[in-house]
Motif scaffolding. Structure first.
Motif, mmCIF file in Angstrom:
data_model
loop_
_atom_site.group_PDB
_atom_site.id
_atom_site.type_symbol
_atom_site.label_atom_id
_atom_site.label_comp_id
_atom_site.label_asym_id
_atom_site.label_seq_id
_atom_site.Cartn_x
_atom_site.Cartn_y
_atom_site.Cartn_z
ATOM 1 N N GLN A 72 -6.900 -14.688 5.736
ATOM 2 C CA GLN A 72 -7.710 -15.006 4.555
ATOM 3 C C GLN A 72 -7.776 -13.824 3.594
ATOM 4 O O GLN A 72 -7.703 -13.999 2.377
ATOM 5 C CB GLN A 72 -9.123 -15.413 4.975
ATOM 6 C CG GLN A 72 -9.203 -16.775 5.617
ATOM 7 C CD GLN A 72 -10.602 -17.077 6.127
ATOM 8 O OE1 GLN A 72 -11.442 -16.203 6.261
ATOM 9 N NE2 GLN A 72 -10.833 -18.349 6.431
ATOM 10 N N ARG A 73 -7.933 -12.607 4.142
ATOM 11 C CA ARG A 73 -7.960 -11.426 3.267
ATOM 12 C C ARG A 73 -6.626 -11.242 2.562
ATOM 13 O O ARG A 73 -6.567 -10.890 1.381
ATOM 14 C CB ARG A 73 -8.322 -10.185 4.083
ATOM 15 C CG ARG A 73 -9.770 -10.128 4.487
ATOM 16 C CD ARG A 73 -10.128 -8.761 5.038
ATOM 17 N NE ARG A 73 -9.354 -8.407 6.216
ATOM 18 C CZ ARG A 73 -9.768 -8.523 7.478
ATOM 19 N NH1 ARG A 73 -10.955 -9.005 7.719
ATOM 20 N NH2 ARG A 73 -8.989 -8.159 8.478
ATOM 21 N N GLY A 74 -5.518 -11.481 3.273
ATOM 22 C CA GLY A 74 -4.192 -11.372 2.652
ATOM 23 C C GLY A 74 -4.000 -12.393 1.557
ATOM 24 O O GLY A 74 -3.481 -12.081 0.472
ATOM 25 N N LYS A 75 -4.418 -13.646 1.814
ATOM 26 C CA LYS A 75 -4.308 -14.684 0.785
ATOM 27 C C LYS A 75 -5.179 -14.358 -0.422
ATOM 28 O O LYS A 75 -4.766 -14.582 -1.571
ATOM 29 C CB LYS A 75 -4.721 -16.037 1.360
ATOM 30 C CG LYS A 75 -3.696 -16.649 2.275
ATOM 31 C CD LYS A 75 -4.159 -18.000 2.793
ATOM 32 C CE LYS A 75 -3.148 -18.616 3.722
ATOM 33 N NZ LYS A 75 -3.592 -19.934 4.231
ATOM 34 N N ASP A 79 -3.934 -13.856 -4.251
ATOM 35 C CA ASP A 79 -4.527 -14.600 -5.365
ATOM 36 C C ASP A 79 -4.938 -13.670 -6.502
ATOM 37 O O ASP A 79 -4.741 -13.986 -7.686
ATOM 38 C CB ASP A 79 -5.738 -15.400 -4.890
ATOM 39 C CG ASP A 79 -5.358 -16.584 -4.011
ATOM 40 O OD1 ASP A 79 -4.173 -17.001 -4.046
ATOM 41 O OD2 ASP A 79 -6.245 -17.086 -3.292
ATOM 42 N N VAL A 80 -5.499 -12.528 -6.156
ATOM 43 C CA VAL A 80 -5.901 -11.568 -7.198
ATOM 44 C C VAL A 80 -4.674 -11.013 -7.894
ATOM 45 O O VAL A 80 -4.664 -10.847 -9.127
ATOM 46 C CB VAL A 80 -6.766 -10.439 -6.593
ATOM 47 C CG1 VAL A 80 -7.088 -9.391 -7.634
ATOM 48 C CG2 VAL A 80 -8.057 -11.002 -6.022
ATOM 49 N N LEU A 81 -3.619 -10.724 -7.133
ATOM 50 C CA LEU A 81 -2.372 -10.262 -7.754
ATOM 51 C C LEU A 81 -1.798 -11.317 -8.697
ATOM 52 O O LEU A 81 -1.286 -10.991 -9.771
ATOM 53 C CB LEU A 81 -1.341 -9.897 -6.684
ATOM 54 C CG LEU A 81 -1.569 -8.588 -5.935
ATOM 55 C CD1 LEU A 81 -0.619 -8.483 -4.758
ATOM 56 C CD2 LEU A 81 -1.404 -7.412 -6.879
ATOM 57 N N ARG A 102 -9.362 -3.626 -6.370
ATOM 58 C CA ARG A 102 -9.903 -2.539 -5.544
ATOM 59 C C ARG A 102 -10.593 -3.087 -4.300
ATOM 60 O O ARG A 102 -10.445 -2.546 -3.201
ATOM 61 C CB ARG A 102 -10.881 -1.700 -6.356
ATOM 62 C CG ARG A 102 -10.212 -0.789 -7.333
ATOM 63 C CD ARG A 102 -11.179 0.202 -7.942
ATOM 64 N NE ARG A 102 -10.492 0.972 -8.947
ATOM 65 C CZ ARG A 102 -10.697 0.852 -10.254
ATOM 66 N NH1 ARG A 102 -11.587 0.014 -10.709
ATOM 67 N NH2 ARG A 102 -10.017 1.584 -11.100
ATOM 68 N N GLU A 103 -11.355 -4.147 -4.480
ATOM 69 C CA GLU A 103 -12.044 -4.770 -3.349
ATOM 70 C C GLU A 103 -11.040 -5.343 -2.347
ATOM 71 O O GLU A 103 -11.201 -5.207 -1.134
ATOM 72 C CB GLU A 103 -12.970 -5.873 -3.854
ATOM 73 C CG GLU A 103 -13.786 -6.533 -2.787
ATOM 74 C CD GLU A 103 -14.684 -7.610 -3.359
ATOM 75 O OE1 GLU A 103 -14.969 -8.564 -2.622
ATOM 76 O OE2 GLU A 103 -15.088 -7.504 -4.530
ATOM 77 N N ALA A 104 -9.990 -5.978 -2.856
ATOM 78 C CA ALA A 104 -8.964 -6.543 -1.975
ATOM 79 C C ALA A 104 -8.246 -5.446 -1.206
ATOM 80 O O ALA A 104 -7.937 -5.608 -0.017
ATOM 81 C CB ALA A 104 -7.967 -7.363 -2.792
#
Length: 138
Positions: A72-75, A79-81, A102-104
């Motif tokens: 989930q963190r990778g997805k 998504d942010v990218l 930054r958060e990701a």
């Protein structure tokens, strides 16, 4: 009939050391006033350290759940990218997207326990770090 305390009525027992006055008003025994000392209100005890609570939760976490969270963190980072890419193609650079990047990046540091997934997450983290470095040049 007189009522003495929560147990109800007591017939035939004297009132003890209750105050008596000429009026028919209500009165309390002298020792009741001295036993009810007021205490200052204390603040509730907060958890000593939220990190300790999170560490305890991490101990009980099974590998499948940790892997799901890592995916989930990778997805989320991808998504942010993608949002950054769409914003740059549209010509509007959004500073809030950099904050999300930054958060990701901070979230991708945790290990999933799966070497293959960790390799993919480290590549995503590298790409996020590169985009953050580029965003610093604007």
């Amino acid at each position: 009939m007189r009522i003495y305390g929560p147990s109800g009525t007591t017939i035939g027992s004297p009132a003890g050391n209750t105050k008596r006055s000429g009026s028919t008003g209500f009165s309390l025994p002298d020792d009741a006033a001295s036993t009810q000392a007021t205490r200052p209100a204390a603040a509730p005890k907060a958890a000593a350290n939220i990190d300790a609570l999170l560490a305890l939760q991490g101990i009980e976490e099974d590998p499948v759940e940790r892997r799901k969270r890592s995916v989930q963190r990778g997805k989320g980072a991808l998504d942010v990218l993608d949002d950054l890419k769409l914003g740059l193609l549209a010509g509007n650079f959004d500073a809030s997207t950099v904050g999300r990047l930054r958060e990701a990046a901070a979230n991708l540091k945790a290990s999933s326990g799966d070497p293959g997934l960790d390799a993919v997450l480290s590549e995503i983290e590298l790409r996020v770090e590169v985009e953050l470095a580029k965003a610093g040049q604007f």
